[in-house]
Write a protein that holds these residues in place. Structure first.
Motif, PDB file in Angstrom:
ATOM      1  N   SER A  11     -69.550  55.559 -45.077  1.00 20.31           N
ATOM      2  CA  SER A  11     -69.488  56.492 -43.946  1.00 20.31           C
ATOM      3  C   SER A  11     -69.967  55.854 -42.644  1.00 20.31           C
ATOM      4  N   GLY A  12     -70.934  54.963 -42.706  1.00 22.68           N
ATOM      5  CA  GLY A  12     -71.410  54.298 -41.489  1.00 22.68           C
ATOM      6  C   GLY A  12     -70.332  53.442 -40.850  1.00 22.68           C
ATOM      7  N   THR A  13     -69.600  52.717 -41.670  1.00 22.90           N
ATOM      8  CA  THR A  13     -68.505  51.886 -41.160  1.00 22.90           C
ATOM      9  C   THR A  13     -67.389  52.769 -40.616  1.00 22.90           C
ATOM     10  N   LYS A  14     -67.091  53.832 -41.343  1.00 23.46           N
ATOM     11  CA  LYS A  14     -66.046  54.762 -40.904  1.00 23.46           C
ATOM     12  C   LYS A  14     -66.429  55.369 -39.551  1.00 23.46           C
ATOM     13  N   ASP A  15     -67.690  55.761 -39.409  1.00 26.30           N
ATOM     14  CA  ASP A  15     -68.157  56.341 -38.147  1.00 26.30           C
ATOM     15  C   ASP A  15     -68.040  55.345 -37.002  1.00 26.30           C
ATOM     16  N   SER A  16     -68.434  54.087 -37.228  1.00 28.62           N
ATOM     17  CA  SER A  16     -68.353  53.103 -36.145  1.00 28.62           C
ATOM     18  C   SER A  16     -66.901  52.814 -35.777  1.00 28.62           C
ATOM     19  N   PHE A  62     -61.978  56.047 -30.601  1.00 31.58           N
ATOM     20  CA  PHE A  62     -62.133  57.041 -29.537  1.00 31.58           C
ATOM     21  C   PHE A  62     -62.345  56.371 -28.178  1.00 31.58           C
ATOM     22  N   GLU A  63     -63.171  55.332 -28.147  1.00 27.01           N
ATOM     23  CA  GLU A  63     -63.516  54.683 -26.887  1.00 27.01           C
ATOM     24  C   GLU A  63     -62.456  53.698 -26.388  1.00 27.01           C
ATOM     25  N   ASN A  64     -61.603  53.172 -27.285  1.00 27.06           N
ATOM     26  CA  ASN A  64     -60.719  52.071 -26.901  1.00 27.06           C
ATOM     27  C   ASN A  64     -59.229  52.318 -27.058  1.00 27.06           C
ATOM     28  N   ARG A  65     -58.837  53.402 -27.688  1.00 21.01           N
ATOM     29  CA  ARG A  65     -57.413  53.629 -27.959  1.00 21.01           C
ATOM     30  C   ARG A  65     -56.582  53.660 -26.678  1.00 21.01           C
ATOM     31  N   GLU A  66     -57.055  54.350 -25.654  1.00 20.60           N
ATOM     32  CA  GLU A  66     -56.295  54.449 -24.398  1.00 20.60           C
ATOM     33  C   GLU A  66     -56.103  53.080 -23.755  1.00 20.60           C
ATOM     34  N   ASN A  67     -57.137  52.245 -23.780  1.00 14.28           N
ATOM     35  CA  ASN A  67     -57.013  50.899 -23.204  1.00 14.28           C
ATOM     36  C   ASN A  67     -56.015  50.054 -23.977  1.00 14.28           C
ATOM     37  N   ILE A  68     -56.040  50.159 -25.284  1.00 13.77           N
ATOM     38  CA  ILE A  68     -55.109  49.406 -26.114  1.00 13.77           C
ATOM     39  C   ILE A  68     -53.690  49.902 -25.863  1.00 13.77           C
ATOM     40  N   LEU A  69     -53.518  51.204 -25.776  1.00 16.19           N
ATOM     41  CA  LEU A  69     -52.201  51.773 -25.492  1.00 16.19           C
ATOM     42  C   LEU A  69     -51.713  51.324 -24.112  1.00 16.19           C
TER      43      LEU A  69
END
Length: 177
Positions: A90-95, A101-108
């Motif tokens: 769960s810790g890895t999944k959360d990170s 959430f923080e980077n998807r728009e930049n990658i897109l």
């Protein structure tokens, strides 16, 4: 010992499937590398091996776009992830969720906004700027500029604010008297 390493192998492959699923867009090899390196999850060589094995098993598919492979989770990969996602800590999944959430728009945006330049001859650089919707260009701009610094500045500004620059161009063309 063998059981632990095969379990670790499976979980590491699940990480890749998970991030491809969460991003919901095809990713380049370098984007995948950046995600896993920034989150300190997998080393480069293991990541490349796992990605190759997932592709061979048809859990990941790839397409060629402008000379680069883009990877996405396949329907078979989605099914496998649904069955085994609970094995991801769960810790890895959360990170990974936070990273998406923080980077998807930049990658897109990196996939939609293109800016590149190359030297043609001394004192002349060719600058190519684009905004794409999938593979369909909204705008293509080709410029010749005198210096490397000018070309780099134009490309950086385009990548930073292409939608506003595009809007300004359209507005100027429409409202020109």
């Amino acid at each position: 010992m063998f059981e632990k390493s095969s379990n670790e192998l499976a979980i590491n492959k699940l990480y890749i499937l998970y991030i491809l699923s969460k991003m919901e867009i095809p990713l380049s090899n370098s984007q995948i590398i950046n995600i896993f390196m920034e989150n300190d999850i997998l080393d480069y060589f293991s990541l490349q091996q796992y990605l190759h094995e997932l592709k061979d098993a048809n859990l990941v598919s790839s397409i060629e776009e402008e000379g680069h492979s883009l990877f996405s989770i396949s329907p078979k990969g989605i099914t496998a992830l649904k069955y085994f996602e609970n094995r991801i800590p769960s810790g890895t999944k959360d990170s990974l969720d936070v990273y998406v959430f923080e980077n998807r728009e930049n990658i897109l945006r990196d996939r939609e906004v293109k800016a590149e330049f190359k030297k043609i001859k001394d004192g002349e650089f060719d600058v190519k700027l684009q905004i794409l919707d999938g593979k369909i260009p909204y705008i293509n701009i080709d410029l010749k500029v005198p210096t490397n610094k000018t070309a780099k500045t134009i490309c950086d500004n385009w990548k930073e604010d292409a939608s506003n620059i595009y809007s300004s161009i359209i507005e100027s063309l429409i409202n020109h008297s």
